[in-house]
Design a protein around this motif. Structure first.
Motif, PDB file in Angstrom:
ATOM      1  N   THR A 154      -3.604   2.102   8.429  1.00  8.77           N
ATOM      2  CA  THR A 154      -3.610   1.554   9.649  1.00  8.77           C
ATOM      3  C   THR A 154      -3.976   0.075   9.647  1.00  8.77           C
ATOM      4  O   THR A 154      -3.264  -1.427   9.613  1.00  8.77           O
ATOM      5  CB  THR A 154      -3.394   2.229  10.844  1.00  8.77           C
ATOM      6  OG1 THR A 154      -3.004   2.994  10.419  1.00  8.77           O
ATOM      7  CG2 THR A 154      -2.881   1.717  11.691  1.00  8.77           C
ATOM      8  N   ILE A 155      -5.357  -0.293   9.652  1.00 13.64           N
ATOM      9  CA  ILE A 155      -6.087  -1.327   9.755  1.00 13.64           C
ATOM     10  C   ILE A 155      -5.413  -2.265   8.452  1.00 13.64           C
ATOM     11  O   ILE A 155      -5.034  -3.819   8.359  1.00 13.64           O
ATOM     12  CB  ILE A 155      -7.347  -1.717   9.318  1.00 13.64           C
ATOM     13  CG1 ILE A 155      -8.624  -0.719  10.503  1.00 13.64           C
ATOM     14  CG2 ILE A 155      -8.068  -2.975   9.237  1.00 13.64           C
ATOM     15  CD1 ILE A 155      -9.604  -0.688  10.648  1.00 13.64           C
ATOM     16  N   ILE A 156      -5.573  -1.919   7.581  1.00  8.52           N
ATOM     17  CA  ILE A 156      -4.886  -3.139   5.966  1.00  8.52           C
ATOM     18  C   ILE A 156      -3.271  -3.056   6.883  1.00  8.52           C
ATOM     19  O   ILE A 156      -2.520  -4.783   6.342  1.00  8.52           O
ATOM     20  CB  ILE A 156      -5.096  -1.852   4.586  1.00  8.52           C
ATOM     21  CG1 ILE A 156      -6.002  -1.592   4.321  1.00  8.52           C
ATOM     22  CG2 ILE A 156      -3.543  -3.100   3.704  1.00  8.52           C
ATOM     23  CD1 ILE A 156      -6.572  -1.754   3.040  1.00  8.52           C
ATOM     24  N   ALA A 157      -2.384  -1.885   7.520  1.00  6.46           N
ATOM     25  CA  ALA A 157      -1.275  -2.227   7.214  1.00  6.46           C
ATOM     26  C   ALA A 157      -1.357  -3.429   8.615  1.00  6.46           C
ATOM     27  O   ALA A 157      -0.514  -4.823   8.405  1.00  6.46           O
ATOM     28  CB  ALA A 157      -0.145  -1.452   7.852  1.00  6.46           C
ATOM     29  N   VAL A 158      -2.296  -3.689   9.423  1.00  9.37           N
ATOM     30  CA  VAL A 158      -1.895  -4.592  10.780  1.00  9.37           C
ATOM     31  C   VAL A 158      -2.087  -6.374   9.887  1.00  9.37           C
ATOM     32  O   VAL A 158      -2.031  -6.929   9.731  1.00  9.37           O
ATOM     33  CB  VAL A 158      -3.186  -4.250  12.119  1.00  9.37           C
ATOM     34  CG1 VAL A 158      -3.596  -5.582  12.890  1.00  9.37           C
ATOM     35  CG2 VAL A 158      -2.840  -3.211  12.575  1.00  9.37           C
ATOM     36  N   ILE A 159      -3.260  -6.470   9.099  1.00 16.67           N
ATOM     37  CA  ILE A 159      -4.135  -7.225   8.408  1.00 16.67           C
ATOM     38  C   ILE A 159      -2.767  -7.816   7.265  1.00 16.67           C
ATOM     39  O   ILE A 159      -2.872  -9.034   7.535  1.00 16.67           O
ATOM     40  CB  ILE A 159      -5.266  -6.537   8.060  1.00 16.67           C
ATOM     41  CG1 ILE A 159      -6.318  -6.754   8.562  1.00 16.67           C
ATOM     42  CG2 ILE A 159      -5.299  -8.657   7.156  1.00 16.67           C
ATOM     43  CD1 ILE A 159      -7.473  -5.921   8.248  1.00 16.67           C
TER      44      ILE A 159
END
Lengths: 274, 340
Positions: B160-165
């Motif tokens: 999820t963090i990578i998706a947001v970034i």
């Protein structure tokens, strides 16, 4: 035309300005105006007369199809627009605040053109800027408790005060006020216009303010410019703006009709009680 | 007092008319839908499905003699029951074993082990019994599964963090009113479609080849797919945001990035948070599956045990996944209620 309203160096100069929309309708035609520094000039006219379009030509939100606008001698073009916009503030009919942002952040956002990107993104404004925001909010009559409130939670009058504070953050040379009191009640309208006029006088700021209330135009304007169908049909001092002129402005060809027969709602103005 | 409804006088002309609600066109549409359903139903063996299910129901009610479905299910059930919770390890194979420092809940047992060994003289296989000391951990496998579950959670979180970034800059370029030019807009939209169209499991399959077995492939697969989703939603939110504050900032020449940050982001933030929470929820589910292709987490453990025919272990994992998803559902529902 009396010299009084033309005296002084031109801060805004409309030179034969015209605007035609893509569908061919003419929003503005042959507008030539000369607005000296420090003048409070009211643009008056029925809805759809081109008041907003004229105001938006000053900061390049609208690009004319004919003629040009000079700001303090510099022609407004795509090249000069960015620099000129910093000297021109705008106050909007619907306040145009970011409603979920705090009052303080909204006022500070008036500084965005001159603040570095890292500072803007982190919201870490210089202390003198924060002090200035506080000073302006105090000047427009808000309380320290308003600083951290969401702008959208304030009343209309308070929101417009925030809008005025934001407009004066960069010490503008020109303030464009696009129907600043159209959605406010008469008492608050008067307060807001007084605020704009006084703040402008303190800094010798030129104000171009569109209104549709005749009594307010007479009270606050140094000069009244009447517009109809994209053309200037009156230009003079409030004293010259007689009741006959008013009915000529609003009823056009039927100006000889007694005003009582007219439908004020349809024309979109309040009858003047002068 | 009810007045009768006035009826047009006989002979008077009525100029309006109201068509009947259905026509031949509607009949044809229904016929076309039916034909499509029959054709596709045959190809997906829906008729056979109904037959087999009826048969199974008959078997359970004691009417039918035999049912393939019931046989299959009971074979699965008997091989998976009971679930395995414990673990035993031979002490001689544990290099760092300390007798005075036993792991939590564990004890040492001596077990008899019978092995078939080749007698070198007779060249015959003979049963040979041997006593071995083993370390018994009654909940050892549960602990292993729990640790794998935590890893699954971490994969979902980082996906999820990578998706947001990734999606934040993508959204900027994919929003028509902020993208610097038509080319960057088209490129960003195209890239987003590409990301969205590639299913996580297939992406993970290829990323395992690139990064090797383990969580990296899982995190990247989840992140890339979700970035496509978030990029599209964020971009559409930017396009639909209230224009008024943006116009105010544009009027003073604030510049695009600063206008976006002060005029748009605060307005769309609640929506952003809702989307991101949805993606986290989805990633948590997907993370349990993605290990099937070797991309880390509980799925990888499941696949390993399945391939070694250790169905008792598989049962434990399935129970764990069920409990885990159930708890997450409850939690996310509660969090969503608080947010909205």
């Amino acid at each position: 035309m009396p010299d009084r309203i033309l005296k002084g160096e031109a801060m805004i100069h409309f030179d034969n300005l015209g605007k035609a929309w893509p569908d061919g309708t003419k929003a503005l035609s042959d507008i030539s105006l000369h607005i000296p520094r420090g003048q409070f000039c009211v643009i008056l006219g029925p809805s759809g007369a081109g008041k907003s379009t004229l105001l938006r030509a000053v900061n390049g939100l609208m690009h004319p199809t004919q003629g040009l606008v000079r700001i303090d001698g510099t022609a407004l073009t795509h090249a000069t627009q960015k620099q000129l916009r910093r000297r021109i503030a705008m106050i909007h009919q619907h306040f145009n605040l970011t409603s979920r942002l705090s009052v303080a952040a909204n006022v500070l956002s008036g500084l965005l053109p001159v603040v570095s990107t890292p500072r803007a993104l982190t919201g870490w404004f210089r202390s003198e800027h924060r002090r200035k925001a506080c000073g302006l909010l105090q000047r427009v009559g808000l309380a320290p408790t308003h600083l951290k409130r969401r702008a959208g939670d304030l009343s209309g009058g308070q929101q417009q005060r925030v809008g005025i504070a934001r407009a004066f953050m960069l010490d503008p040379e020109i303030v464009l006020a696009d129907e600043p009191v159209a959605s406010l009640d008469p008492k608050i309208s008067r307060d807001i216009l007084t605020l704009i006029r006084d703040a402008a006088r303190e800094q010798n700021t030129t104000v171009l303010c569109s209104l549709h209330q005749i009594d307010l135009a007479r009270e606050f304007g140094d000069r009244i410019v009447g517009m109809r169908d994209g053309k200037i049909v009156f230009d003079g001092t409030p004293a010259e703006f007689t009741d006959e002129r008013v009915s000529a402005l609003y009823h056009g060809a039927h100006w000889e009709d007694p005003p009582k027969k007219a439908e004020p709602e349809a024309a979109g103005f309040e009858l003047a009680h002068v | 007092m009810q007045k009768p409804i006035p009826v047009p006088a006989p002979g008077s002309q009525v100029h309006w008319h109201l068509d009947a609600p259905y026509s031949l066109k509607h009949l044809l549409i229904i016929a076309a839908i039916l034909i499509v359903l029959i054709l596709t139903g045959q190809r997906t063996e829906m008729d056979k499905m109904v037959m087999m299910t009826t048969e199974a129901a008959g078997k359970l009610l004691g009417v039918a003699d035999d049912s393939q479905v019931v046989r299959g299910l009971s074979r699965v059930a008997t091989s998976m029951w009971p679930p395995v919770f414990g673990e035993t390890e031979e002490i001689s194979r544990l290099p760092e074993f300390k007798r005075d420092q036993l792991p939590f809940f564990a004890h040492v047992e001596v077990q008899e082990r019978v092995e078939q060994r080749m007698n070198s003289e007779t060249l015959q296989l003979e049963p040979h019994s041997e006593s071995v000391e083993v370390l018994v951990k009654p909940v050892g496998y549960v602990v292993t599964v729990f640790i794998k579950m935590i890893e699954t959670l971490e994969i979902a979180l980082w996906g999820t963090i990578i998706a947001v970034i990734l999606s934040a800059p993508l959204a900027y370029f994919a929003a028509r009113n902020y993208s610097p030019n038509q080319a960057s807009y088209t490129a960003a939209r195209g890239f987003i479609s590409l990301l969205r169209s590639a299913p996580e499991l297939i992406v993970a399959l290829f990323l395992v080849l690139a990064y090797g077995f383990g969580p990296i492939a899982g995190v990247l697969a989840l992140g890339l797919h979700a970035a496509g989703f978030l990029g599209k939603f964020y971009a559409e939110d930017i396009e639909n945001a209230d224009k008024k504050p943006q116009e105010a900032l544009e009027a003073i020449g604030a510049g695009k990035l600063k206008t976006l940050w002060y005029g748009v982001v605060p307005q769309v933030l609640p929506q952003y948070i809702a989307y991101t929470a949805y993606i986290l929820d989805r990633n948590l589910r997907m993370a349990t599956v993605i290990g099937l292709v070797g991309a880390g987490g509980i799925g990888q453990e499941l696949k390993g045990r399945f391939d070694m025919f250790q169905y008792g272990h598989v049962m434990t994992i399935l129970i764990a996944i069920f409990i885990f998803v159930f708890i997450l559902d409850q939690l996310s529902a509660r969090i969503r209620n608080k947010l909205i």
